[in-house]
Write an enzyme that holds these catalytic residues in place. Structure first.
Site, PDB file in Angstrom:
ATOM      1  CB  VAL A   1      14.292   6.391   5.509  1.00 21.73           C
ATOM      2  CG1 VAL A   1      14.195   7.913   5.379  1.00 21.73           C
ATOM      3  CG2 VAL A   1      13.252   5.883   6.494  1.00 21.73           C
TER       4      VAL A   1
ATOM      5  CB  ILE B   1      20.366   9.166   1.323  1.00 17.85           C
ATOM      6  CG1 ILE B   1      20.077   9.662  -0.085  1.00 17.85           C
ATOM      7  CG2 ILE B   1      21.002  10.248   2.184  1.00 17.85           C
ATOM      8  CD1 ILE B   1      19.068  10.817  -0.128  1.00 17.85           C
TER       9      ILE B   1
ATOM     10  N   GLY C   1       7.774   4.790 -15.734  1.00 14.17           N
ATOM     11  CA  GLY C   1       7.951   3.842 -14.635  1.00 14.17           C
ATOM     12  C   GLY C   1       8.292   4.506 -13.315  1.00 14.17           C
TER      13      GLY C   1
ATOM     14  CD  GLU D   1       3.798   1.327  -7.204  1.00 16.44           C
ATOM     15  OE1 GLU D   1       3.010   0.366  -7.220  1.00 16.44           O
ATOM     16  OE2 GLU D   1       4.526   1.611  -6.235  1.00 16.44           O
TER      17      GLU D   1
ATOM     18  CE  LYS E   1      10.252   6.234   1.219  1.00 16.95           C
ATOM     19  NZ  LYS E   1      10.177   6.834  -0.143  1.00 16.95           N
TER      20      LYS E   1
ATOM     21  N   GLY F   1      15.538   2.963  -6.777  1.00 14.98           N
ATOM     22  CA  GLY F   1      16.338   2.299  -7.797  1.00 14.98           C
ATOM     23  C   GLY F   1      16.987   1.066  -7.207  1.00 14.98           C
TER      24      GLY F   1
END
Lengths: 328, 328
Positions: free
Chosen positions: B134, B138, B189, B192, B207, B304
């Protein structure tokens, strides 16, 4: 789930003490269900146990004798909420020497005695926690201590004082003069009669000292942090910053520049689009950059009885989870 | 400080696996110094161990045999980063049945099997952690699990998908049309080739299901969460919201209304002055209200390799601290 009785002694029963007491009253059953901890406040140190209070406290809980808390074998955790340097620092040391875990919200006493307090915790095999000492209810110290262990911290930039952030926000949004917003802040109870600690940045320097110790493992005394407050900020300065699409905020910075640690407390121009620029009025925020996680920001109420009580109670629960029943 | 060897097996070595590996390489020594944990990656499950990779991996670490990880007595923690429902769910169960702690970043497999996975963790006396599932880097699940135990959560409102937040930000800031920003997001990118999971809100519903389980102790399957994505949002809708001083954001909401829990995923108009309105482009944020702490917000990168790897590594460290040496 194993149920554990945790008994807490409070030193002090002002704003934060009352908030801690109320947060526990509100959430005692939920905490019991979730963590198995049955937390009760056994004793509370006050100046005058006979004084009329807005909260009704069971008989025998209030005491004016610190020793009756520090020497009580049934008390597991001593929570220091007296404020000021003395006798807060001495009482925390004594509590740990007596085998008590300690929670504090007292940034001044903590920053002034950081090494000695950490040493006492290690020497006595007890825990020392101080989430409420920095940014009130925002769980920033917990994040640094746990989730962000996977990172090396590169930079911390914080808005750590609600009084000055309220004043700067009012000056920015309404074009008001420093003296006028200070007066309003004092009338609303956001600023004290003697506002020096807040407006000159000393309160923020204490908090930055604690953040540096935890995030960078370096002890820097608050008095060694270059500190400039907001008393020199005029509405003209704020207007000029605005014309450059910036807001003036009182910022605590600590940065690992590769060769060493830089730190300071001073008013800075923050671009409108930076997340810290959106932190207004009495709110606090900490912007933190880790070498893996990148940029994070934590935002919330940096003061107030319940938010600060939430942080104190979070520390009590966290310690409570580690207490082995029957230890005392 | 007691030094502990912690050996990790990775299932999968795509973006998140690579990020986890790199975060550990960057910070291994700092972690060792800070927590006493000497973490190494013993084995990595990949489809083709012979494939050329940008990272050089010591010989013998890559394997195409899941069993060689799940049955390796030297591996303490299995980290599932395969994505998708199968075989991720089955492998996590098997790992826990074999006495391994499990860390996952796989929101879909976790949300679909939440009860079974939690039960397997309890039955086998191991830990199951999923911070990276999730909001990427963070540390919101850690905060709910630890510091915010002192609160009853009243509401969660999150921007939990970077792709759609990037698209909505571009539409808002530059008056662009949906199809044009989707195309740009795909070229960069951020989206998708088949963007359904993101733009229809299914990723966010997974999530939210996980957040609800942790914050409210209630299991709600993602398919039972009313879910509306952003594919119907035109630049006209965004313009109209703007004229009302609002921004359109894709918001996951869960709220305890006193009588029960309300939840949904849908585009909402957020006032400019609300902290969530300042969360732009690929950033994520979770706004959370506790009954003691009041309003908090956590902001950072929701995706990322390194930010997500930071969260995975945070879970590994957290479990590592609880592992008793010599247990395996």
């Amino acid at each position: 789930m194993i149920k554990k009785q945790i008994v807490v002694g409070l030193l002090g029963f002002g704003n934060v003490g009352t908030g801690t007491y109320q947060a526990l009253e509100m959430n005692r059953e939920a905490i019991k269900e979730q963590s198995g901890l049955d937390i009760s406040i056994g004793k509370i140190l006050v100046r005058d146990p006979q004084k009329d209070r807005s909260i009704s406290i069971p008989p025998g809980v209030l005491t004016d004798d610190a020793g009756s808390i520090l020497n009580d074998p049934t008390i597991d955790i001593v929570v220091e909420l007296l404020g000021g340097l003395h006798p807060a620092g001495e009482l925390m040391l004594q509590a740990m020497n007596n085998g008590k875990h300690v929670v504090t919200a007292n940034k001044a006493a903590l920053a002034a005695n950081f090494k000695a307090l950490e040493k006492a915790a290690i020497d006595n095999g007890v825990q020392l926690r101080y989430e409420a000492s920095v940014a009130g209810g925002i769980p920033i110290l917990n994040a640094i201590r746990t989730a962000l262990c996977s990172n090396q911290i590169l930079e911390i930039k914080g808005i750590l004082n609600g009084t000055t952030n309220y004043m700067l926000t009012q000056m920015t949004d309404h074009g008001l003069a420093y003296d006028d917003v200070l007066k309003t802040a004092q009338e609303k109870g956001f600023a004290e009669a003697d506002p020096t600690d807040d407006v000159e940045g000393y309160d923020v320097a204490n908090k930055l000292s604690i953040l540096i110790a935890l995030a960078f493992g370096t002890i820097v005394s608050p008095k060694d942090i270059p500190t400039k407050g907001i008393s020199g900020i005029t509405k003209e300065f704020i207007g000029e910053a605005k014309s450059r699409n910036n807001k003036i905020k009182l910022i605590a910075t600590a940065r690992n520049n590769g060769a060493g640690l830089e730190y300071r407390v001073e008013p800075e121009e923050i671009p409108f689009h930076h997340p810290l620029a959106g932190v207004n009025n009495e709110f606090n925020a900490i912007f933190i950059e880790g070498n893996a996680v990148g940029e994070l920001m934590f935002y919330g109420r940096g003061a107030g009885p319940l938010p600060t009580g939430s942080a104190v109670l979070g520390d009590i629960i966290d310690i409570g989870k580690t207490i082995v029943p029957g230890r005392v």
